[in-house]
Scaffold this motif. Structure first.
Motif, short mmCIF file in Angstrom:
data_model
loop_
_atom_site.label_atom_id
_atom_site.label_comp_id
_atom_site.label_asym_id
_atom_site.label_seq_id
_atom_site.Cartn_x
_atom_site.Cartn_y
_atom_site.Cartn_z
N UNK A 153 0.85 -1.19 0.00
CA UNK A 153 0.00 0.00 0.00
C UNK A 153 0.88 1.24 0.00
N UNK A 154 0.56 2.16 -0.90
CA UNK A 154 1.26 3.44 -0.97
C UNK A 154 0.37 4.50 -0.34
N UNK A 155 0.97 5.27 0.58
CA UNK A 155 0.26 6.40 1.21
C UNK A 155 1.13 7.63 0.92
N UNK A 156 1.12 8.04 -0.34
CA UNK A 156 2.04 9.10 -0.77
C UNK A 156 1.26 10.41 -0.91
N UNK A 157 0.90 10.97 0.26
CA UNK A 157 0.16 12.22 0.22
C UNK A 157 -0.77 12.44 1.39
N UNK A 158 -1.61 11.46 1.71
CA UNK A 158 -2.61 11.71 2.76
C UNK A 158 -2.06 12.23 4.08
N UNK A 183 3.63 -8.02 3.83
CA UNK A 183 3.55 -7.02 2.77
C UNK A 183 4.15 -5.69 3.20
N UNK A 184 4.10 -4.72 2.30
CA UNK A 184 4.80 -3.44 2.49
C UNK A 184 3.84 -2.27 2.55
N UNK A 185 4.09 -1.34 3.46
CA UNK A 185 3.41 -0.04 3.45
C UNK A 185 4.47 1.04 3.29
N UNK A 186 4.24 1.96 2.33
CA UNK A 186 5.16 3.08 2.10
C UNK A 186 4.38 4.37 2.33
N UNK A 187 4.78 5.14 3.34
CA UNK A 187 4.03 6.34 3.72
C UNK A 187 4.93 7.57 3.67
N UNK A 188 4.47 8.58 2.93
CA UNK A 188 5.29 9.77 2.72
C UNK A 188 4.87 10.95 3.60
N UNK A 296 10.56 15.45 0.56
CA UNK A 296 9.69 14.37 1.02
C UNK A 296 10.52 13.27 1.64
N UNK A 297 9.99 12.67 2.72
CA UNK A 297 10.57 11.46 3.29
C UNK A 297 9.52 10.37 3.16
N UNK A 298 9.97 9.13 3.05
CA UNK A 298 9.03 8.01 2.99
C UNK A 298 9.46 6.94 3.98
N UNK A 299 8.50 6.55 4.83
CA UNK A 299 8.74 5.46 5.77
C UNK A 299 8.24 4.18 5.10
N UNK A 300 9.14 3.21 4.97
CA UNK A 300 8.78 1.94 4.34
C UNK A 300 8.90 0.85 5.40
#
Ligand SMILES: C[S@@+](CC[C@H](N)C(=O)[O-])C[C@H]1O[C@@H](n2cnc3c(N)ncnc32)[C@H](O)[C@@H]1O
Length: 305
Positions: A153-158, A183-188, A296-300
């Motif tokens: 799941x990508x959370x690139x914005x919310x 699975x993977x979650x990537x949150x920005x 931007x930073x992204x936590x994966x």
């Protein structure tokens, strides 16, 4: 995030005790914060619908040399975690700038965004499904996303549009819920320095710098509906608290990203500068202290088995 127009004061987000909210027993998304968030949600609709004059589709595709840098790096970091044909949910996917290339390479993508106009534009790609929805509740009518449905799941914005930690944790937990174990979650997040370094500092009253740098509190009378600016450690902690394990926080654009905001994409020097910035971003993406220099930073992280 747009580099211009990020100036001004702070109104509803300062008053209601968010600074004092945590641990006081007052639920962060009660009272003034709920009202604050509803106003933010309305600004998100206004901004991304294009009524404000902003074109989110152009942000990564044509606005400046920063766009390709962010797009290439984000795709690299995501694809490192995907098996061929993986099922990917892109929450806050806007017009499909990340979903479309993933679908083109055989990933099974579903895009979700609260702004109907963006969802309609995303659907025009015709290579993936797009639905209207909100990161805070992926089981809502019209979405009905079940547990363990996705590989990633990508959370690139919310997250940078959600003012309270409670709401950000809610979005992160929803992302983890619909991701299969392993699975993977990537949150920005947008970094606090970005707001200043990204061409905003000359527009901000010095009095706004402290709340931004210390609390991640964006001014509210700006066009961009920012709700919260993160630092890398804070974003990592939120991802871990939401149940993700082995969380790594990357700076996406690297230390040269902000400079590329001021380089036109068709400038003769742009390709070489993008290459140079990519080299830096790849080499320093998790070097302590450097991720916060990115816009931007992204936590994966991994959903615990
Ligand atoms: C700057 S855009 C990022 C688009 C794309 N994901 C990218 O990385 O380029 C932020 C997106 O987050 C969406 N968004 C804002 N609040 C949201 C929420 N509560 N749930 C889901 N998406 C949200 C906006 O509609 C917008 O499309």
């Amino acid at each position: 995030m747009e580099s211009s127009g990020q100036g001004g004061g702070q109104s509803d987000q300062q008053g209601g005790g968010r600074v004092t909210g945590s641990g006081t027993g007052q639920h962060e998304s009660d009272g003034p914060h709920r009202a604050g968030q509803s106003a933010l949600d309305a600004r998100v609709q206004e901004y991304y619908s294009g009524r404000s004059g902003w074109d989110e589709h152009a942000r990564l595709t044509s606005r400046s040399a920063q766009g390709p840098l962010e797009h290439i790096r984000t795709q690299e970091l995501i694809r490192q975690r995907l098996a061929p044909g993986a099922r990917v949910l892109d929450v806050g996917g806007a017009t499909g700038v990340h979903a479309a290339p993933l679908a083109a390479d055989g990933y099974d993508v579903l895009l979700v965004d609260p702004v109907a106009g963006q969802v309609a534009r995303a659907a025009e790609h015709g290579t993936f499904e797009a639905r209207v929805g909100d990161a805070r509740d992926l089981s809502a009518v019209g979405l009905d996303l079940g547990d363990d449905e996705f590989d990633a799941v990508l959370l690139l914005g919310p997250l940078y549009h959600l003012a309270t930690r409670d709401d950000r944790l809610r979005a992160l937990r929803e992302a983890a819920r619909v991701t299969r174990p392993g699975g993977t979650v990537a949150a920005a997040g947008i970094t606090r320095l970005a707001a200043l370094v990204g061409g905003g500092y000359e527009l901000f009253e010095p009095s706004t710098w402290q709340p931004i740098l210390q609390l991640g509190l964006p001014p509210t009378d700006i066009r961009f509906p920012a709700a919260h600016f993160h630092d890398a450690a804070e974003l990592g902690a939120e991802a871990a608290e939401a149940g993700l394990s082995d969380v790594v926080v990357h700076g996406i654009e690297g230390p040269a990203g902000a400079a590329l905001e001021r380089i036109a994409l068709d400038a003769p020097e742009a390709p070489a500068l993008i290459d140079a910035a990519l080299t830096l971003a790849r080499a320093l993406s998790t070097t302590p202290g450097v991720p916060d220099m990115s816009q931007h930073v992204v936590a994966i992280g991994t959903v615990a088995p």
